[in-house]
Design a protein around this motif. Structure first.
Motif, PDB file in Angstrom:
ATOM      1  N   ASN A   1       0.817  -1.205   0.000  1.00 23.91           N
ATOM      2  CA  ASN A   1       0.000   0.000   0.000  1.00 23.91           C
ATOM      3  C   ASN A   1       0.856   1.262   0.000  1.00 23.91           C
ATOM      4  OD1 ASN A   1      -2.316  -1.578   0.063  1.00 23.91           O
ATOM      5  ND2 ASN A   1      -2.527  -1.474   2.284  1.00 23.91           N
ATOM      6  N   ALA A   2       1.968   1.225   0.740  1.00 22.75           N
ATOM      7  CA  ALA A   2       2.848   2.394   0.804  1.00 22.75           C
ATOM      8  C   ALA A   2       3.464   2.693  -0.559  1.00 22.75           C
ATOM      9  CB  ALA A   2       3.938   2.172   1.847  1.00 22.75           C
ATOM     10  N   ALA A   3       3.861   1.647  -1.286  1.00 24.21           N
ATOM     11  CA  ALA A   3       4.432   1.852  -2.620  1.00 24.21           C
ATOM     12  C   ALA A   3       3.443   2.543  -3.539  1.00 24.21           C
ATOM     13  CB  ALA A   3       4.872   0.510  -3.205  1.00 24.21           C
ATOM     14  N   ASP A   4       2.172   2.180  -3.429  1.00 26.84           N
ATOM     15  CA  ASP A   4       1.141   2.839  -4.244  1.00 26.84           C
ATOM     16  C   ASP A   4       0.874   4.258  -3.763  1.00 26.84           C
ATOM     17  OD1 ASP A   4       0.778   0.708  -5.960  1.00 26.84           O
ATOM     18  OD2 ASP A   4      -0.832  -0.185  -4.772  1.00 26.84           O
ATOM     19  N   ARG A   5       0.806   4.453  -2.441  1.00 25.66           N
ATOM     20  CA  ARG A   5       0.514   5.782  -1.908  1.00 25.66           C
ATOM     21  C   ARG A   5       1.589   6.791  -2.322  1.00 25.66           C
ATOM     22  NH1 ARG A   5      -2.435   7.775   2.548  1.00 25.66           N
ATOM     23  NH2 ARG A   5      -3.762   5.961   2.156  1.00 25.66           N
ATOM     24  N   PHE A   6       2.828   6.331  -2.441  1.00 22.14           N
ATOM     25  CA  PHE A   6       3.926   7.226  -2.807  1.00 22.14           C
ATOM     26  C   PHE A   6       4.171   7.260  -4.318  1.00 22.14           C
ATOM     27  CE2 PHE A   6       4.519   7.354   1.633  1.00 22.14           C
ATOM     28  CZ  PHE A   6       5.392   8.388   1.924  1.00 22.14           C
ATOM     29  N   ASP A   7       3.276   6.646  -5.084  1.00 24.65           N
ATOM     30  CA  ASP A   7       3.353   6.681  -6.549  1.00 24.65           C
ATOM     31  C   ASP A   7       4.722   6.246  -7.063  1.00 24.65           C
ATOM     32  OD1 ASP A   7       0.710   7.750  -6.792  1.00 24.65           O
ATOM     33  OD2 ASP A   7       1.512   9.714  -6.249  1.00 24.65           O
ATOM     34  N   LEU A   8       5.252   5.177  -6.488  1.00 19.91           N
ATOM     35  CA  LEU A   8       6.551   4.686  -6.935  1.00 19.91           C
ATOM     36  C   LEU A   8       6.428   4.100  -8.345  1.00 19.91           C
ATOM     37  CD1 LEU A   8       7.972   3.055  -3.689  1.00 19.91           C
ATOM     38  CD2 LEU A   8       8.169   5.403  -4.509  1.00 19.91           C
ATOM     39  N   PRO A   9       7.533   4.034  -9.085  1.00 18.90           N
ATOM     40  CA  PRO A   9       7.472   3.483 -10.445  1.00 18.90           C
ATOM     41  C   PRO A   9       6.795   2.119 -10.468  1.00 18.90           C
ATOM     42  CG  PRO A   9       9.640   4.426 -10.019  1.00 18.90           C
ATOM     43  CD  PRO A   9       8.898   4.457  -8.714  1.00 18.90           C
ATOM     44  N   ALA A  10       6.126   1.832 -11.551  1.00 16.34           N
ATOM     45  CA  ALA A  10       5.360   0.581 -11.653  1.00 16.34           C
ATOM     46  C   ALA A  10       6.239  -0.647 -11.512  1.00 16.34           C
ATOM     47  CB  ALA A  10       4.610   0.539 -12.994  1.00 16.34           C
ATOM     48  N   ASP A  11       7.532  -0.507 -11.876  1.00 15.52           N
ATOM     49  CA  ASP A  11       8.420  -1.668 -11.788  1.00 15.52           C
ATOM     50  C   ASP A  11       9.060  -1.817 -10.404  1.00 15.52           C
ATOM     51  OD1 ASP A  11      10.102   0.492 -11.892  1.00 15.52           O
ATOM     52  OD2 ASP A  11      11.335  -0.243 -13.561  1.00 15.52           O
ATOM     53  N   PHE A  12       8.700  -0.953  -9.458  1.00 17.57           N
ATOM     54  CA  PHE A  12       9.177  -1.149  -8.079  1.00 17.57           C
ATOM     55  C   PHE A  12       8.223  -2.113  -7.380  1.00 17.57           C
ATOM     56  CE2 PHE A  12       9.625  -0.445  -3.585  1.00 17.57           C
ATOM     57  CZ  PHE A  12      10.998  -0.305  -3.426  1.00 17.57           C
ATOM     58  N   LYS A  13       8.770  -3.201  -6.843  1.00 12.96           N
ATOM     59  CA  LYS A  13       7.940  -4.290  -6.313  1.00 12.96           C
ATOM     60  C   LYS A  13       8.281  -4.616  -4.863  1.00 12.96           C
ATOM     61  CE  LYS A  13       6.094  -4.942 -10.417  1.00 12.96           C
ATOM     62  NZ  LYS A  13       4.675  -4.597 -10.687  1.00 12.96           N
ATOM     63  N   ILE A  14       7.404  -5.410  -4.264  1.00 14.32           N
ATOM     64  CA  ILE A  14       7.586  -5.950  -2.923  1.00 14.32           C
ATOM     65  C   ILE A  14       7.565  -7.470  -3.029  1.00 14.32           C
ATOM     66  CG2 ILE A  14       6.705  -6.009  -0.557  1.00 14.32           C
ATOM     67  CD1 ILE A  14       7.548  -3.219  -1.487  1.00 14.32           C
TER      68      ILE A  14
END
Length: 628
Positions: free
Chosen positions: A121-134
């Protein structure tokens, strides 16, 4: 992390005598996409006052505010704390954070899922690049998971059904990626049973096992007979390293040789780590960072192995001094050094300097004792838009700013990641000065000069321990100029004066920031190198990590009410028998620049040897009432 990757000092000596075991280097398989991963200890989050953070001699200086610089809502504190970390990692070229958690018992599994979901959820909230994954990094060597492979399989299924389909979860060929720490210590039969449960439920994760232990740490190899049956069952492999010697960088080559033609050899990882420290009572192991030398050597030797993916150990294990995150001692230096090597690994251009000026790291010990040599390392950081040469000048001053020593370098190529070192072998007498102040300036080929202010002091201590062997690695280009500064006051005494603060058991801590936008600054502080205050605005309360009797409480910042005092009363017992402690702080300004305060030594007004009774009376307040 308590596990068999620790090894004795005897093993270190054996390794030094035996030398490095070499392996033939093979190219990346190229079958799957390369990824650059960093493991995140989910039980040491920066928004908690965890024992794992409060004890070590390095700690995070990461913002706990939201993206607008405001205090987040109570139910979003974790989201923004982690989001700030993920964004910083992404900005420095990595593309995956690994949610590392224990999978021992059912309660651990639930917490791991929650931790992973928070990251997603944090990766989405911070609008990280689409290729950044968990992705998931699982430790399953204890509790029910260690004894019962069926339970492990059921736990994997639960995890995958909860978060495995999330678009942010790392997948390879559509299969959610899961890394398993210490996978070599589970038998092939146990793996078969666990994975059979997983597949019976229609799940098909991409399983990467970690191979640890003493042999990989010292020699970069292992006994293949102990993993018979792994080759065609698992999808990838790597070695966590962390406490290992540089020989462990050869593990990718040994994996490929051992598993040649097997499925597991199609995705072989290489690990990056910066050194190691363990100060546990049962584990006192130390692999020196050697300024930035160990890290650079590990990078060079790992890249030669051409691994299919990279894994850094770790983002936030401050207890073992392996952290990549922005910390009091490192700031962003490890990320910025690694960013240069990531450019090479990913075959991408070097990063650019934001200001078009040279970027570099200055490194020296955090603490010394009388007579120890002062060794300073200067490391240029190549940037795409910076060329030419420069000369570095380093000054060492005593606590009254009198010159101790000065050294100029020759012309250094700022496009080369080559370190310059200066050894001042005479050392400093603690009776002459309780600190060594460090000043630096860079002369450019066009005749201009950059002065670097606000560097941290070296504390002159009595005796040494493992933690005294650690280093400041300061990115010089991230420091504010001398028009801005931070002053830490202990019982009203500013360390910049060179005078110690006197105490009778109680030390009152306060700060003074010299800057235009003081209200937009954030301050963190330490006592004897250990965390005292989390990074937070000065008008916030609850930022102090150590309040006796409060245990491991969450850090819940709040704006201080009008009339409340801003100072903090430290009444804990001093760490030394002489009753002496040293304090220092760091501030981050609104533009992201940093400044360290001068070090303040706190000493008893009456020698402890001449004191028979010392009572300290500390004002108390009821919970919920303002402190006055």
């Amino acid at each position: 992390m308590l596990n068999p990757r620790f090894f004795s000092v005897v093993a270190l000596l054996i390794s030094a005598l035996c030398g490095l075991h070499t392996q033939a280097v093979e190219a990346q398989s190229g079958k799957y996409p390369s990824h650059t991963m960093v493991s995140y200890m989910s039980w040491l989050p920066s928004y908690y006052n965890s024992r794992g953070i409060a004890k070590p001699t390095d700690f995070p200086v990461m913002s706990l505010l939201d993206r607008n610089g405001q205090l987040p809502k109570a139910d979003e504190r974790q989201l923004y704390a982690v989001g700030n970390e993920l964004k910083l990692l992404s900005d420095h070229g990595w593309d995956c954070m690994l949610a590392d958690f224990l999978f021992f018992e059912p309660s651990n599994v639930i917490r791991h899922i929650a931790s992973t979901r928070n990251m997603l959820n944090a990766a989405d909230r911070f609008d990280l690049p689409a290729d950044f994954k968990i992705a998931s990094f699982i430790e399953s060597l204890g509790g029910q998971a260690a004894k019962d492979p069926v339970f492990l399989g059921q736990s994997i299924v639960k995890y995958l059904k909860e978060v495995g389909d999330n678009p942010r979860h790392l997948k390879i060929e559509g299969r959610p990626v899961m890394l398993f720490y210490g996978g070599d210590r589970r038998s092939a039969e146990d793996w078969r049973k666990a994975l059979a449960v997983v597949r019976e439920q229609g799940c098909n994760p991409f399983v990467i096992y970690e191979h640890g232990g003493l042999m990989p740490a010292i020699y970069g190899r292992f006994d293949p007979a102990k993993t018979d049956g792994f080759g065609d069952m698992l999808d990838g492999c790597f070695n966590f390293a962390a406490s290992a010697l540089e020989a462990a960088t050869q593990m990718p080559g040994f994996f490929r040789k051992t598993y040649d033609g097997k499925k597991v050899s199609q995705y072989v990882g290489g690990t990056i780590w910066p050194g190691y420290l363990s100060d546990r009572s049962v584990q006192r192991n130390f692999v020196s960072p050697r300024h930035t030398e160990f890290l650079r050597s590990v990078w060079e030797k790992t890249l030669v192995q051409k691994p299919d993916f990279l894994q850094w150990s770790t983002w936030n294990d401050y207890h073992e001094a392996t952290s990549l995150s922005c910390t009091y001692s490192q700031l962003t230096s490890r990320m910025e050094i690694s960013q240069r090597y990531l450019s090479r690994y990913n075959n991408k251009p070097l990063p650019e300097s934001e200001e078009g000026k040279p970027q570099s790291v200055l490194s020296y010990r955090k603490a010394l004792q009388t007579g120890e040599p002062v060794i300073v390392e200067f490391l240029p950081l190549p940037a795409a838009n910076v060329t030419g040469k420069a000369k570095i000048t380093v000054k060492l001053l005593d606590d009254h700013n009198a010159l101790i020593a000065l050294q100029h370098s020759d012309w250094l190529d700022m496009q080369q990641l080559d370190a310059w070192k200066w050894n001042y072998d005479n050392g400093v007498d603690r009776n002459h000065s309780r600190v060594i102040r460090v000043r630096a300036s860079l002369e450019l080929e066009d005749g201009s000069k950059i002065d670097y202010a606000n560097l941290p002091d070296i504390a002159m201590v009595r005796g040494t321990n493992y933690s005294d062997q650690l280093y400041y690695n300061v990115p010089l280009h991230r420091l504010a100029d001398n028009s801005r500064s931070l002053h830490m006051l202990v019982n009203g005494q500013d360390g910049a004066t060179g005078q110690p603060a006197l105490h009778e058991g109680v030390r009152v801590i306060d700060y003074r920031v010299i800057a235009v936008d003081v209200d937009k600054t954030q301050v963190s502080a330490m006592r004897n190198g250990q965390l005292l205050r989390f990074l937070a605005p000065l008008d916030c309360d609850n930022a102090y990590s150590v309040n006796p009797n409060e245990g491991e409480r969450p850090i819940a910042l709040r704006k201080r009410s009008v009339g409340e005092v801003s100072s903090y009363c430290d009444w804990r017992k001093p760490k030394t028998r002489e009753g002496e402690d040293y304090y220092a702080a760091v501030v981050q300004f609104a533009d992201g620049k940093w400044a360290y305060s001068s070090t303040v030594w706190s000493v008893p007004s009456t020698s402890y040897d001449q004191t028979s009774v010392l009572w300290s009376f500390v004002p108390q307040h009821k919970k919920g009432e303002p402190r006055t």
